[in-house]
Design an enzyme around this catalytic site. Structure first.
Site, PDB file in Angstrom:
ATOM      1  N   HIS A 156      -3.508   7.400   2.374  1.00  0.00           N
ATOM      2  CA  HIS A 156      -3.853   6.065   1.864  1.00  0.00           C
ATOM      3  C   HIS A 156      -5.215   5.700   2.465  1.00  0.00           C
ATOM      4  CE1 HIS A 156      -3.934   1.930   0.863  1.00  0.00           C
ATOM      5  NE2 HIS A 156      -3.677   1.499   2.088  1.00  0.00           N
ATOM      6  N   CYS A 208       0.810  -1.232   0.000  1.00  0.00           N
ATOM      7  CA  CYS A 208       0.000   0.000   0.000  1.00  0.00           C
ATOM      8  C   CYS A 208       0.838   1.274   0.000  1.00  0.00           C
ATOM      9  CB  CYS A 208      -0.963   0.013   1.180  1.00  0.00           C
ATOM     10  SG  CYS A 208      -2.160  -1.312   1.090  1.00  0.00           S
ATOM     11  N   ASN A 217     -10.024  -0.177  -0.201  1.00  0.00           N
ATOM     12  CA  ASN A 217      -8.565  -0.046  -0.184  1.00  0.00           C
ATOM     13  C   ASN A 217      -8.016  -0.583  -1.515  1.00  0.00           C
ATOM     14  OD1 ASN A 217      -5.813  -0.313   0.195  1.00  0.00           O
ATOM     15  ND2 ASN A 217      -5.962  -1.274   2.208  1.00  0.00           N
TER      16      ASN A 217
HETATM   17  N1  ACO Z   1     -18.113  -8.777   9.203  1.00  0.00           N
HETATM   18  C1  ACO Z   1     -18.525  -9.053  10.459  1.00  0.00           C
HETATM   19  N2  ACO Z   1     -17.686  -9.338  11.465  1.00  0.00           N
HETATM   20  C2  ACO Z   1     -16.367  -9.347  11.175  1.00  0.00           C
HETATM   21  C3  ACO Z   1     -15.878  -9.079   9.894  1.00  0.00           C
HETATM   22  C4  ACO Z   1     -16.811  -8.790   8.894  1.00  0.00           C
HETATM   23  N3  ACO Z   1     -16.448  -8.513   7.636  1.00  0.00           N
HETATM   24  N4  ACO Z   1     -14.525  -9.141   9.938  1.00  0.00           N
HETATM   25  C5  ACO Z   1     -14.191  -9.446  11.186  1.00  0.00           C
HETATM   26  N5  ACO Z   1     -15.290  -9.577  11.947  1.00  0.00           N
HETATM   27  C6  ACO Z   1     -15.387  -9.909  13.360  1.00  0.00           C
HETATM   28  C7  ACO Z   1     -14.142 -10.616  13.858  1.00  0.00           C
HETATM   29  O1  ACO Z   1     -14.210 -11.989  13.574  1.00  0.00           O
HETATM   30  C8  ACO Z   1     -14.203 -10.324  15.338  1.00  0.00           C
HETATM   31  O2  ACO Z   1     -15.104 -11.202  15.932  1.00  0.00           O
HETATM   32  P1  ACO Z   1     -14.763 -11.873  17.374  1.00  0.00           P
HETATM   33  O3  ACO Z   1     -14.653 -10.713  18.329  1.00  0.00           O
HETATM   34  O4  ACO Z   1     -15.919 -12.771  17.599  1.00  0.00           O
HETATM   35  O5  ACO Z   1     -13.458 -12.571  17.164  1.00  0.00           O
HETATM   36  C9  ACO Z   1     -14.832  -8.920  15.382  1.00  0.00           C
HETATM   37  O6  ACO Z   1     -15.454  -8.726  14.114  1.00  0.00           O
HETATM   38  C10 ACO Z   1     -13.827  -7.814  15.617  1.00  0.00           C
HETATM   39  O7  ACO Z   1     -12.704  -8.049  14.778  1.00  0.00           O
HETATM   40  P2  ACO Z   1     -11.458  -7.098  14.777  1.00  0.00           P
HETATM   41  O8  ACO Z   1     -10.429  -7.650  13.846  1.00  0.00           O
HETATM   42  O9  ACO Z   1     -11.050  -6.767  16.158  1.00  0.00           O
HETATM   43  O10 ACO Z   1     -12.107  -5.789  14.134  1.00  0.00           O
HETATM   44  P3  ACO Z   1     -11.466  -4.376  13.986  1.00  0.00           P
HETATM   45  O11 ACO Z   1     -12.320  -3.380  14.621  1.00  0.00           O
HETATM   46  O12 ACO Z   1      -9.999  -4.376  14.307  1.00  0.00           O
HETATM   47  O13 ACO Z   1     -11.585  -4.134  12.407  1.00  0.00           O
HETATM   48  C11 ACO Z   1     -10.238  -4.201  10.428  1.00  0.00           C
HETATM   49  C12 ACO Z   1     -10.954  -5.013  11.499  1.00  0.00           C
HETATM   50  C13 ACO Z   1     -11.270  -3.411   9.668  1.00  0.00           C
HETATM   51  C14 ACO Z   1      -9.527  -5.172   9.483  1.00  0.00           C
HETATM   52  C15 ACO Z   1      -9.218  -3.249  11.087  1.00  0.00           C
HETATM   53  O14 ACO Z   1      -8.445  -3.941  12.015  1.00  0.00           O
HETATM   54  C16 ACO Z   1      -8.296  -2.581  10.097  1.00  0.00           C
HETATM   55  O15 ACO Z   1      -8.706  -1.750   9.301  1.00  0.00           O
HETATM   56  N6  ACO Z   1      -6.999  -2.877  10.169  1.00  0.00           N
HETATM   57  C17 ACO Z   1      -5.987  -2.172   9.364  1.00  0.00           C
HETATM   58  C18 ACO Z   1      -6.063  -2.483   7.902  1.00  0.00           C
HETATM   59  C19 ACO Z   1      -4.982  -1.709   7.188  1.00  0.00           C
HETATM   60  O16 ACO Z   1      -4.687  -0.573   7.498  1.00  0.00           O
HETATM   61  N7  ACO Z   1      -4.301  -2.315   6.252  1.00  0.00           N
HETATM   62  C20 ACO Z   1      -3.149  -1.579   5.738  1.00  0.00           C
HETATM   63  C21 ACO Z   1      -2.857  -1.674   4.432  1.00  0.00           C
HETATM   64  S1  ACO Z   1      -3.394  -3.107   3.568  1.00  0.00           S
HETATM   65  C22 ACO Z   1      -2.082  -3.556   2.506  1.00  0.00           C
HETATM   66  O17 ACO Z   1      -0.971  -3.143   2.642  1.00  0.00           O
HETATM   67  C23 ACO Z   1      -2.375  -4.564   1.421  1.00  0.00           C
END
Ligand code: ACO
Length: 322
Positions: free
Chosen positions: A249, A112, A279
């Site tokens: 980004h 990214c 993204n």
């Molecule tokens: N729908 C419903 N529930 C979901 C989904 C979904 N699509 N995805 C995850 N959950 C659930 C999980 O299983 C978890 O359930 P549990 O508590 O029973 O285990 C719950 O939701 C919370 O999951 P978290 O991972 O803690 O959710 P979070 O609030 O952290 O959001 C996310 C997840 C959106 C992925 C976030 O962590 C994020 O944006 N991370 C950074 C991503 C990023 O910046 N990437 C950088 C670049 S990407 C690249 O370089 C290719």
């Protein structure tokens, strides 16, 4: 001194739109969860047979038209992508042939942060006096490496391409100049497993799919982006108050809001394309720049702070005056 000034821009998103409601039918998720946790509402998906190179050609053609030059005037193409058309040769050379450019063309891969890395490389060639016109591309078909059964990742990504043409111009050497004022790159391979592909050419002879420890990546993003934003401002002798717009980004609206808050910038001075684009990895910053200019928000003379964070981990920040 010579500065690399933005002389043209282009963007392209594939026709097919995949909404959160479509995803509800594919994995156990809801539109409400995706919007609340990420800010994403829909994303574009490349058609069958439509490649990263095809998307890039459309964005590059528009960038050349907007600059009023032809491919023959391009000396250098730096093409950031994690999803190249083939393992080799570089997708950049396909684009070079398609637009009839001379000089040289190559791909770079920094996930990214790819566009920021490409911008930095092109900026160095231009300011060294080696190159006059450099085409900087960020283009991806991430839909090809998403595991469509993994709700943790498949809701996040989209396809698209952005192109920026940089042209060498004589400048005063002050922060009032137009063009790239600085770009600072970082990476930390110690945390490379946090966000990775499950396969690769040499390791598995496969492409693999995206795997991510979302919560950990989020935590690193918030800290690294704030740090690199301060670093680019301090290096240029500027403060938050000098920035006209943040062009981040587009990974997660909560990360973007957190960075804006730290910079004391209201959200109407942040370019946000995340709801419609998702993204798009290396395409996200050039697409945001393009959208900002198209909408009339970003104007000549504006000082922009760009920042990115991606797999590697890689992160970067930079200042550009339009
Ligand atoms: N729908 C419903 N529930 C979901 C989904 C979904 N699509 N995805 C995850 N959950 C659930 C999980 O299983 C978890 O359930 P549990 O508590 O029973 O285990 C719950 O939701 C919370 O999951 P978290 O991972 O803690 O959710 P979070 O609030 O952290 O959001 C996310 C997840 C959106 C992925 C976030 O962590 C994020 O944006 N991370 C950074 C991503 C990023 O910046 N990437 C950088 C670049 S990407 C690249 O370089 C290719």
């Amino acid at each position: 001194m010579i500065r690399a000034v933005i002389s043209g821009m282009g963007g392209y998103l594939p026709e097919k739109v995949l909404t959160n409601f479509d995803l509800e039918k594919m994995v156990e998720t809801t539109d409400a969860w995706i919007r609340e946790r990420t800010g994403i509402e829909s994303r574009h998906i490349a058609g069958s047979g439509e490649t990263t190179g095809d998307l890039a050609l459309k964005a590059a053609t528009e960038a050349l038209e907007s600059a009023g030059i032809t491919g023959a005037d391009v000396d250098m193409i730096v093409f950031a992508t994690t999803t190249p058309d083939e393992t080799f040769p570089a997708t950049a050379t396909k684009l070079q042939a398609a637009i009839g450019a001379k000089g040289f063309a190559f791909d770079i891969q920094a996930a990214c942060s790819g566009f920021m890395y490409a911008l930095s490389v092109a900026n160095h060639f231009i300011t060294a006096g080696t190159v006059k016109n450099a085409l900087v591309i960020g283009a991806e078909t991430l839909s090809r490496i998403v595991d469509w059964s993994d709700r943790n990742t498949c809701v996040l990504f989209g396809d698209g391409a952005g192109a920026v043409l940089l042209t060498a111009e004589e400048a005063q050497g002050t922060i009032a100049d137009s063009g790239v004022l600085n770009v600072i790159l970082h990476s930390d391979g110690n945390v490379r497993d946090m966000l990775k592909s499950s396969g690769g050419v040499s390791a598995t002879k496969t492409v693999g799919t995206i795997m991510m420890e979302g919560r950990e990546v989020f935590r690193h993003a918030v800290t690294n982006l704030a740090d690199v934003a301060s670093e680019v401002l301090n290096t240029a002798g500027l403060t938050n108050a000098d920035i006209d717009y943040l062009v981040p980004h587009q990974a997660n609206i909560r990360i973007i809001e957190g960075t804006a808050k730290k910079l004391n910038l209201p959200m109407d001075r942040v370019i946000v394309t995340l709801p419609e684009h998702g993204n798009t990895s290396s395409a996200s910053i050039p697409l945001a720049l393009y959208a900002g200019v198209k909408s009339g928000k970003l104007k000549k003379g504006d000082l922009l702070l760009l920042e990115s964070m991606g797999a590697g981990l890689t992160w970067a920040g930079g200042l550009i005056r339009l």
